[in-house]
Design a protein around this motif. Structure first.
Motif, PDB file in Angstrom:
ATOM      1  N   GLY A 161       0.809  -1.212   0.000  1.00 61.15           N
ATOM      2  CA  GLY A 161       0.000   0.000   0.000  1.00 61.15           C
ATOM      3  C   GLY A 161       0.835   1.251   0.000  1.00 61.15           C
ATOM      4  O   GLY A 161       0.335   2.340   0.270  1.00 61.15           O
ATOM      5  N   ASN A 181      -4.831  -2.209  -7.678  1.00 63.91           N
ATOM      6  CA  ASN A 181      -5.751  -3.350  -7.573  1.00 63.91           C
ATOM      7  C   ASN A 181      -5.451  -4.234  -6.376  1.00 63.91           C
ATOM      8  O   ASN A 181      -5.752  -5.411  -6.362  1.00 63.91           O
ATOM      9  CB  ASN A 181      -5.690  -4.199  -8.848  1.00 63.91           C
ATOM     10  CG  ASN A 181      -4.322  -4.845  -9.043  1.00 63.91           C
ATOM     11  OD1 ASN A 181      -3.342  -4.409  -8.460  1.00 63.91           O
ATOM     12  ND2 ASN A 181      -4.269  -5.891  -9.861  1.00 63.91           N
ATOM     13  N   ARG A 183      -6.717  -4.601  -3.431  1.00 67.84           N
ATOM     14  CA  ARG A 183      -7.819  -5.245  -2.732  1.00 67.84           C
ATOM     15  C   ARG A 183      -8.179  -6.566  -3.399  1.00 67.84           C
ATOM     16  O   ARG A 183      -8.585  -7.525  -2.765  1.00 67.84           O
ATOM     17  CB  ARG A 183      -9.040  -4.327  -2.715  1.00 67.84           C
ATOM     18  CG  ARG A 183     -10.250  -4.930  -1.995  1.00 67.84           C
ATOM     19  CD  ARG A 183     -11.450  -3.995  -2.009  1.00 67.84           C
ATOM     20  NE  ARG A 183     -11.205  -2.813  -1.223  1.00 67.84           N
ATOM     21  CZ  ARG A 183     -11.056  -1.592  -1.734  1.00 67.84           C
ATOM     22  NH1 ARG A 183     -11.100  -1.420  -3.044  1.00 67.84           N
ATOM     23  NH2 ARG A 183     -10.855  -0.552  -0.953  1.00 67.84           N
ATOM     24  N   ASP A 187      -2.714  -9.188  -0.324  1.00 63.46           N
ATOM     25  CA  ASP A 187      -2.950  -8.763   1.053  1.00 63.46           C
ATOM     26  C   ASP A 187      -1.647  -8.558   1.801  1.00 63.46           C
ATOM     27  O   ASP A 187      -1.637  -8.352   3.000  1.00 63.46           O
ATOM     28  CB  ASP A 187      -3.835  -9.771   1.793  1.00 63.46           C
ATOM     29  CG  ASP A 187      -3.196 -11.154   1.881  1.00 63.46           C
ATOM     30  OD1 ASP A 187      -2.064 -11.316   1.388  1.00 63.46           O
ATOM     31  OD2 ASP A 187      -3.839 -12.052   2.440  1.00 63.46           O
ATOM     32  N   VAL A 204      -4.986  -5.896   2.976  1.00 64.54           N
ATOM     33  CA  VAL A 204      -5.807  -6.183   1.814  1.00 64.54           C
ATOM     34  C   VAL A 204      -6.571  -4.974   1.293  1.00 64.54           C
ATOM     35  O   VAL A 204      -6.952  -4.923   0.128  1.00 64.54           O
ATOM     36  CB  VAL A 204      -6.769  -7.353   2.138  1.00 64.54           C
ATOM     37  CG1 VAL A 204      -7.832  -6.914   3.124  1.00 64.54           C
ATOM     38  CG2 VAL A 204      -7.375  -7.924   0.877  1.00 64.54           C
ATOM     39  N   ASP A 205      -6.831  -3.972   2.106  1.00 63.43           N
ATOM     40  CA  ASP A 205      -7.642  -2.825   1.698  1.00 63.43           C
ATOM     41  C   ASP A 205      -6.808  -1.583   1.452  1.00 63.43           C
ATOM     42  O   ASP A 205      -7.189  -0.477   1.826  1.00 63.43           O
ATOM     43  CB  ASP A 205      -8.704  -2.524   2.769  1.00 63.43           C
ATOM     44  CG  ASP A 205      -9.758  -3.607   2.826  1.00 63.43           C
ATOM     45  OD1 ASP A 205     -10.131  -4.112   1.749  1.00 63.43           O
ATOM     46  OD2 ASP A 205     -10.206  -3.945   3.925  1.00 63.43           O
ATOM     47  N   ASN A 206      -5.657  -1.746   0.806  1.00 61.20           N
ATOM     48  CA  ASN A 206      -4.759  -0.604   0.639  1.00 61.20           C
ATOM     49  C   ASN A 206      -4.409  -0.262  -0.813  1.00 61.20           C
ATOM     50  O   ASN A 206      -3.268   0.075  -1.101  1.00 61.20           O
ATOM     51  CB  ASN A 206      -3.455  -0.840   1.421  1.00 61.20           C
ATOM     52  CG  ASN A 206      -3.632  -0.560   2.900  1.00 61.20           C
ATOM     53  OD1 ASN A 206      -4.265   0.416   3.271  1.00 61.20           O
ATOM     54  ND2 ASN A 206      -3.095  -1.422   3.729  1.00 61.20           N
ATOM     55  N   GLY A 227      -4.750   6.906  -0.512  1.00 61.06           N
ATOM     56  CA  GLY A 227      -5.638   5.784  -0.720  1.00 61.06           C
ATOM     57  C   GLY A 227      -6.503   6.006  -1.935  1.00 61.06           C
ATOM     58  O   GLY A 227      -6.542   7.098  -2.522  1.00 61.06           O
ATOM     59  N   ASP A 229      -9.515   6.449  -2.096  1.00 57.92           N
ATOM     60  CA  ASP A 229     -10.520   7.481  -1.838  1.00 57.92           C
ATOM     61  C   ASP A 229      -9.914   8.873  -1.727  1.00 57.92           C
ATOM     62  O   ASP A 229     -10.621   9.842  -1.444  1.00 57.92           O
ATOM     63  CB  ASP A 229     -11.289   7.153  -0.553  1.00 57.92           C
ATOM     64  CG  ASP A 229     -10.384   7.096   0.678  1.00 57.92           C
ATOM     65  OD1 ASP A 229      -9.144   7.235   0.536  1.00 57.92           O
ATOM     66  OD2 ASP A 229     -10.913   6.899   1.798  1.00 57.92           O
TER      67      ASP A 229
END
Length: 241
Positions: A161, A181, A183, A187, A204-206, A227, A229
């Motif tokens: 990330g 990509n 996510r 992870d 995993v969410d980075n 990120g 977002d």
């Protein structure tokens, strides 16, 4: 007054080039180069028959876009003075000579080296600059011996990330760009994550990206790991030397 401009330019890594952990032995190398030139608008290529490396200048900064695939020696070769990520085939008008001449003669305050693989040799030794540590040291020594200041590396392919090193491990300041990509596919960082003075972001969410801001009064560069977002995960300010 500050000028804002979104610069779009491209280089490739292995899957764009066409084979996993690709190098100059890729049978479709010339087809890959032709496809890139047809589909990606770029400035003039210094040696367009052999690779896609190139540079461009904007305001106070110059960008050296490396081709880290089409001229590299195979990763499986043992490291040493003859192993090269930049010009394994020892072609005339090669990428290493181009990079060194470009850095030495650049009149830009900031010099950005764009590498599709991580420059930090402590990480990912199987398919990154860590597997070409002799040449990595040659590049770092060239920068230091010639007193070339304000060099920053932007890199990727660590499957993380994002991360930042102030040059302690990378030789020059380096920011590792997050996977967009992540996510979906990853992870954790791939193989060995290495040492990063600013830490390495995993999980995993980075997915995300990096924003580079070249500022004046005073001259400085702000590197933001963001990120997907738009939220800032890490921000680093480098003052001009």
């Amino acid at each position: 007054r500050q000028r804002q401009m979104c610069i779009r330019d491209s280089v490739w890594d292995d899957h764009d080039y066409g084979m996993e952990n690709g190098d100059y032995t890729f049978a479709a190398k010339q087809d890959a180069i032709q496809a890139f030139k047809e589909y990606y608008p770029t400035p003039d290529l210094p040696n367009g028959d052999e690779g896609i490396w190139h540079s461009f200048r904007f305001a106070h900064s110059e960008y050296f876009m490396l081709d880290v695939r089409s001229n590299r020696d195979p990763n499986t070769e043992p490291d040493g003075p003859e192993k090269s990520l930049l010009n394994g085939q020892n072609i005339p008008n090669g990428q290493k000579e181009w990079l060194f001449n470009g850095l030495l003669n650049s009149t830009a305050r900031w010099k950005f080296i764009i590498s599709g693989v991580n420059f930090n040799p402590t990480c990912k030794p199987d398919d990154s600059w860590g597997g070409f540590a002799t040449e990595w040291q040659e590049v770092v020594d060239f920068i230091n011996d010639n007193n070339i200041t304000n060099v920053i590396v932007l890199s990727g392919d660590l499957h993380s990330g994002g991360g930042y090193d102030d040059g302690t491990n990378s030789g020059v300041p380096e920011i590792s760009v997050p996977h967009t990509n992540m996510r979906i596919r990853h992870d954790a960082t791939t193989t060995h994550p290495g040492a990063w003075t600013g830490g390495l972001i995993s999980g995993v969410d980075n997915p995300g990206y990096v924003r580079v801001s070249v500022l004046t009064q005073p001259h400085r560069v702000v590197l933001d790991i963001k990120g997907a977002d738009g939220s800032i995960r890490q921000s680093v300010t480098l003052d001009s030397q």
